[in-house]
Design a protein around this motif. Structure first.
Motif, PDB file in Angstrom:
ATOM      1  N   ALA A  32       0.859  -1.183   0.000  1.00  0.00           N
ATOM      2  CA  ALA A  32       0.000   0.000   0.000  1.00  0.00           C
ATOM      3  C   ALA A  32       0.900   1.240   0.000  1.00  0.00           C
ATOM      4  N   GLU A  33       0.292   2.416  -0.006  1.00  0.00           N
ATOM      5  CA  GLU A  33       1.076   3.639  -0.091  1.00  0.00           C
ATOM      6  C   GLU A  33       0.510   4.687   0.857  1.00  0.00           C
TER       7      GLU A  33
ATOM      8  N   THR B 115       1.305   0.328  -4.983  1.00  0.00           N
ATOM      9  CA  THR B 115       0.225   1.314  -5.067  1.00  0.00           C
ATOM     10  C   THR B 115       0.829   2.673  -5.371  1.00  0.00           C
TER      11      THR B 115
ATOM     12  N   ASN C  48      -0.158   6.597  -6.749  1.00  0.00           N
ATOM     13  CA  ASN C  48      -1.276   7.527  -6.872  1.00  0.00           C
ATOM     14  C   ASN C  48      -1.292   8.214  -8.238  1.00  0.00           C
TER      15      ASN C  48
ATOM     16  N   ASN D 145      -0.984  -0.850  -8.735  1.00  0.00           N
ATOM     17  CA  ASN D 145      -2.309  -0.612  -8.178  1.00  0.00           C
ATOM     18  C   ASN D 145      -2.624   0.864  -8.357  1.00  0.00           C
TER      19      ASN D 145
ATOM     20  N   VAL E 248      -4.483   4.131  -7.940  1.00  0.00           N
ATOM     21  CA  VAL E 248      -5.416   4.725  -6.983  1.00  0.00           C
ATOM     22  C   VAL E 248      -5.528   6.224  -7.233  1.00  0.00           C
TER      23      VAL E 248
END
Length: 457
Positions: free
Chosen positions: A55-56, A97, A99, A126, A128
């Motif tokens: 995740a980030e 992840t 953005n 990923n 997002v």
């Protein structure tokens, strides 16, 4: 005639941006030291998992004007970690992840193409978006993009990145056999993109990578997010982890694919899943209860309640009743960078509901917050958990799961040693990797496969 058994996909989420980790357990290790990432990744690879998922967190969360130090504080750069892990793993996919709101397509495409080369074709992105002006302040763009436009930018961002990946085609890349240097025609890497969010042109400087493009993940659950995934993603990181909710989500998203000329097998549904594993089902239930108590300390419970009350509740006893005062419904929220803030918009209604539930069951503040949190997705012995996972996949509630253990970095060890061998014995999970790339692990075609392009047209 019964249909053939589906093969289960399994992945591991390094639990660095979440509220599931049990910090108080003496076995809990660092979330920053590289040795933690290495142990976690190599355990996942030993178990033949498809990929590791990061995740980030782009800004440290705050509450009451102070750093929220009851969760992860500090987060290494995703590309740095994944690139380093590429050197200590051979088969495991590496999913990051990144953005699409605060980055630029050229920059991100170059980083993922490089990671795909470094890892031999194991990179995944990923995609997002961010609605959060607080996070945006780190990029001097706080609030610059209206929330309703975030998917518009994300779709164009991904389309532009794909144009950059595709600007190098296989037949344009030659290698001088004597020197080993690249030879290419003048058009290789050239790109021009003019759109609402991006107006760029130039030459992409990373040749076509082993996968052509990274595998694309999407994590949104809104109607817009589901459409975005159906149109452009290879897999969805879903939060629907019960059988009934999973089947409804699975059916809804898979039916959307036909609109975009895609087959159901061209998009995988992979919910996040937690677990409590023990020698017996009864012992696992006890473990699950204890883990939930450890995840929600008294201080954590008070901080969670403040997300709804939007006021300082530090004077309240977490083992006492809920506050009699009503929430502050002002626009300036006590918490910054917490996704739950958006979930609790009607604070007065939520406070009434929580008071009623607490009164009905004689719950304290901490009891309520523990009960509000999700139970572990899978609870039981190794055989119970293996059978439940298989039931979900075979009944089309998912195509597999992204496991989020409550311990770092050793939380996968027991699952790898006890649950995976049962799935392998039943013939629903691989015993060896089928190919070198993440697309091979996931059963996804290479973007340059003409037959796949024709099927999707």
């Amino acid at each position: 005639m019964s249909k053939p058994l589906k093969q289960i996909h399994l992945a591991a989420h390094f639990p660095g941006v979440n509220n599931t980790t049990v910090w108080s357990d003496p076995r809990s290790g660092s979330h920053i030291e590289f040795s933690s990432f290495v142990h976690f990744a190599q355990t996942a690879e030993r178990a033949k998992f498809d990929f590791l998922f990061l995740a980030e967190g782009l800004r440290l969360r705050e509450q009451g004007g102070k750093i929220y130090d009851l969760d992860v504080v500090g987060r290494p750069d995703t590309f740095t970690v994944l690139s380093a892990l590429a050197a200590v793993t051979e088969h495991l996919g590496l999913t990051g992840t990144i953005n699409s709101t605060f980055n630029e397509p050229y920059e991100v495409a170059r980083q993922f193409a490089s990671l795909d080369h470094l890892s031999g074709g194991r990179a995944a992105w990923n995609v997002v978006t961010s609605w959060d002006a607080f996070t945006g302040e780190n990029f001097r763009r706080g609030g610059f993009l209206p929330e309703e436009e975030r998917y518009s930018r994300a779709k164009e961002f991904l389309a532009t990145a794909n144009e950059l990946f595709d600007s190098w085609r296989g037949d344009e890349i030659l290698v001088d056999q004597d020197t080993g240097t690249f030879l290419r025609d003048a058009k290789a890497g050239a790109f021009v993109h003019t759109g609402r969010h991006f107006d760029i042109h130039g030459q992409f400087n990373v040749p076509r990578s082993p996968q052509g493009r990274p595998v694309i993940f999407q994590a949104g659950d809104s109607d817009e997010g589901r459409e975005f995934a159906a149109a452009d993603a290879d897999a969805i990181f879903s939060r629907h982890a019960t059988l009934e909710a999973g089947q409804a989500f699975y059916t809804d998203v898979k039916r959307r694919l036909a609109t975009y000329g895609r087959r159901p097998d061209q998009l995988l549904i992979l919910p996040a899943a937690t677990f409590a594993l023990a020698d017996t089902d009864a012992e696992a239930e006890e473990l699950a209860y204890e883990v939930r108590r450890q995840q929600v300390s008294g201080a954590t419970a008070i901080k969670h309640l403040e997300l709804v009350w939007n006021r300082d509740l530090s004077s309240y006893d977490p083992d006492g009743p809920l506050p009699d005062i009503d929430p502050d419904v002002g626009d300036d929220h006590i918490a910054k960078g917490r996704a739950q803030v958006r979930m609790y918009r009607d604070r007065l209604a939520i406070a009434r509901e929580w008071r009623e539930r607490a009164a009905a069951y004689n719950w304290s503040i901490r009891d309520l917050v523990i009960e509000l949190g999700n139970r572990q997705t899978f609870i039981g012995s190794a055989e119970t958990i293996a059978r439940t996972i298989n039931e979900f996949v075979q009944s089309d509630a998912s195509d597999g799961f992204i496991l989020v253990p409550h311990l770092t970095p050793t939380g996968l060890d027991e699952f790898a040693d006890k649950v995976v061998p049962l799935l392998q014995e039943w013939g629903v999970f691989r015993t060896e990797y089928e190919g070198p790339t993440l697309r091979d692990h996931l059963g996804l075609a290479h973007p340059d496969d003409a037959r796949d392009r024709e099927a999707a047209s």
